[in-house]
Design a protein around this motif. Structure first.
Motif, PDB file in Angstrom:
ATOM      1  N   MET A 169     -12.577   1.232  -0.170  1.00 47.25           N
ATOM      2  CA  MET A 169     -11.385   1.379  -1.027  1.00 47.25           C
ATOM      3  C   MET A 169     -10.114   1.255  -0.201  1.00 47.25           C
ATOM      4  O   MET A 169      -9.155   0.597  -0.605  1.00 47.25           O
ATOM      5  N   LEU A 170     -10.122   1.882   0.975  1.00 46.40           N
ATOM      6  CA  LEU A 170      -8.937   1.774   1.838  1.00 46.40           C
ATOM      7  C   LEU A 170      -8.756   0.332   2.325  1.00 46.40           C
ATOM      8  O   LEU A 170      -7.629  -0.174   2.370  1.00 46.40           O
ATOM      9  N   GLY A 171      -9.879  -0.308   2.651  1.00 42.41           N
ATOM     10  CA  GLY A 171      -9.803  -1.703   3.100  1.00 42.41           C
ATOM     11  C   GLY A 171      -9.168  -2.588   2.038  1.00 42.41           C
ATOM     12  O   GLY A 171      -8.296  -3.411   2.331  1.00 42.41           O
ATOM     13  N   MET A 172      -9.587  -2.388   0.777  1.00 47.36           N
ATOM     14  CA  MET A 172      -9.033  -3.209  -0.309  1.00 47.36           C
ATOM     15  C   MET A 172      -7.542  -2.898  -0.490  1.00 47.36           C
ATOM     16  O   MET A 172      -6.721  -3.791  -0.693  1.00 47.36           O
ATOM     17  N   GLU A 173      -7.205  -1.630  -0.397  1.00 46.39           N
ATOM     18  CA  GLU A 173      -5.812  -1.183  -0.556  1.00 46.39           C
ATOM     19  C   GLU A 173      -4.902  -1.855   0.493  1.00 46.39           C
ATOM     20  O   GLU A 173      -3.801  -2.293   0.189  1.00 46.39           O
ATOM     21  N   TYR A 174      -5.389  -1.949   1.720  1.00 46.66           N
ATOM     22  CA  TYR A 174      -4.566  -2.503   2.806  1.00 46.66           C
ATOM     23  C   TYR A 174      -4.604  -4.029   2.877  1.00 46.66           C
ATOM     24  O   TYR A 174      -3.668  -4.646   3.376  1.00 46.66           O
ATOM     25  N   MET A 175      -5.696  -4.639   2.394  1.00 46.80           N
ATOM     26  CA  MET A 175      -5.835  -6.085   2.627  1.00 46.80           C
ATOM     27  C   MET A 175      -5.574  -6.953   1.405  1.00 46.80           C
ATOM     28  O   MET A 175      -5.334  -8.152   1.549  1.00 46.80           O
ATOM     29  N   ARG A 176      -5.631  -6.373   0.194  1.00 44.70           N
ATOM     30  CA  ARG A 176      -5.417  -7.194  -1.006  1.00 44.70           C
ATOM     31  C   ARG A 176      -4.021  -7.834  -0.983  1.00 44.70           C
ATOM     32  O   ARG A 176      -3.035  -7.167  -0.682  1.00 44.70           O
TER      33      ARG A 176
END
Ligand SMILES: NC(=O)C1=CN([C@@H]2O[C@H](COP(=O)(O)OP(=O)(O)OC[C@H]3O[C@@H](n4cnc5c(N)ncnc54)[C@H](O)[C@@H]3O)[C@@H](O)[C@H]2O)C=CC1
Ligand SMILES: CC/C=C\C[C@H](O)/C=C/C=C\C=C\C=C\C(=O)[C@@H](O)C/C=C\CCC(=O)O
Length: 251
Positions: free
Chosen positions: A114-121
């Motif tokens: 979830m954090l990865g998506m938050e930072y990379m989207r």
């Protein structure tokens, strides 16, 4: 492909996480290493720092603690200004404390994803990127001596595949891949703790059947998952016989 890219790797004080971090650093990436084990993390940080200088930072983090994991991502972005790769690698085998096993392996991976998506989207200010989740062959087969571990790793595959098919994620440049190795020569497969397995003898029989791979065996598959930008949603088994994409089961 690797040079200048920025990665977060959880559970990277030792074992596969340390190997993955070393591979990224060697190829010119910037890496935030993190682990619950502060003393081992400090040793690994010193080792990497002497070779890779400002390309490595470290942050102590238990992946079961959302705030600690958020801090890893915050620090990485603050230091390097971007994020391109998240390796949700932290994992344990513990059938006695099965709740902890699920919390680290599955919930920890969900938190990191979830954090990865938050930072990379792209629609959230990122540039897109890859989330590489560590499952296991135990995420594909039933495993009678580690049922909770197997459940956690089956969960990682279902979770990763599901997000990889979400249009909001795909259209915003984030891809997700799962690696599923058989036995790898790390501390995880040591028969050093009664709480790990429900039947050490059963575990030993299966290890004899599959054999034990060196960590080097996993590196080309790890590198290929990063390099192949068309690869989204793959679940890749890795045994001594080679690497294979596991087809999506259809009812
Ligand atoms: N070694 C093997 O045979 C295989 C391992 N895997 C998976 O690969 C990943 C890495 O495992 P290995 O390197 O083999 O094990 P390892 O035991 O050598 O390393 C795991 C690392 O995760 C850290 N860790 C444990 N709990 C944590 C937590 N709550 N928060 C943050 N870090 C934590 C440990 O301190 C350790 O540094 C795991 O997800 C494991 O399930 C998958 C298939 C085979
Ligand atoms: C012992 C340490 C626990 C976990 C570390 C790690 O994630 C490794 C797991 C690797 C493989 C586990 C596979 C287990 C498979 C089974 O127990 C059986 O279901 C295998 C049955 C059939 C295999 C197919 C065949 O016969 O070729």
């Amino acid at each position: 492909m690797f040079s200048g890219r920025v990665a977060v790797v959880t559970g990277s004080a030792q074992g596969l996480g340390k190997v993955f971090s070393g591979v990224l650093l060697e190829r010119g990436s910037k890496v935030c290493i993190s682990d619950v084990n502060q003393s081992e993390l400090e040793k690994t940080y010193k080792e990497f720092k002497s070779k890779y200088a400002e390309n490595v930072i470290s942050q102590q983090c238990d992946v079961t603690d959302s705030e600690q994991l958020k801090e890893v991502f915050r620090k990485t972005k603050d230091t390097y200004g971007q994020l391109d790769l998240v390796v949700n690698n932290a994992g344990i085998v513990n059938e006695k404390n099965w709740q902890q096993c699920i919390d680290v392996n599955l919930n920890g991976t969900i938190r990191g994803t979830m954090l990865g998506m938050e930072y990379m989207r792209k629609d959230k200010g990122g540039k897109g990127g890859l989330i590489l989740n560590m499952s296991s062959l135990a995420g594909i087969f039933p495993v009678n001596y580690t049922p909770a571990y197997a459940a956690s790793k089956h969960g990682v595959i279902g979770y990763t595949r599901s997000w990889s098919m979400h249009p909001d994620v795909v259209n915003n440049g984030v891809r997700l891949v799962c690696l599923c190795p058989a036995f790898v020569d790390t501390d995880m497969i040591k028969m050093d703790d009664d709480s790990k397995f429900v039947g050490t003898d059963l575990a030993q029989q299966v290890i004899e059947k599959f054999g034990i791979m060196s960590t080097d065996h996993i590196i080309p598959v790890f590198v290929n998952a990063i390099e192949d930008e068309e690869n989204n949603g793959s679940v890749i088994s890795i045994t001594l016989k080679g690497a294979n994409k596991i087809p999506l089961p259809m009812p």
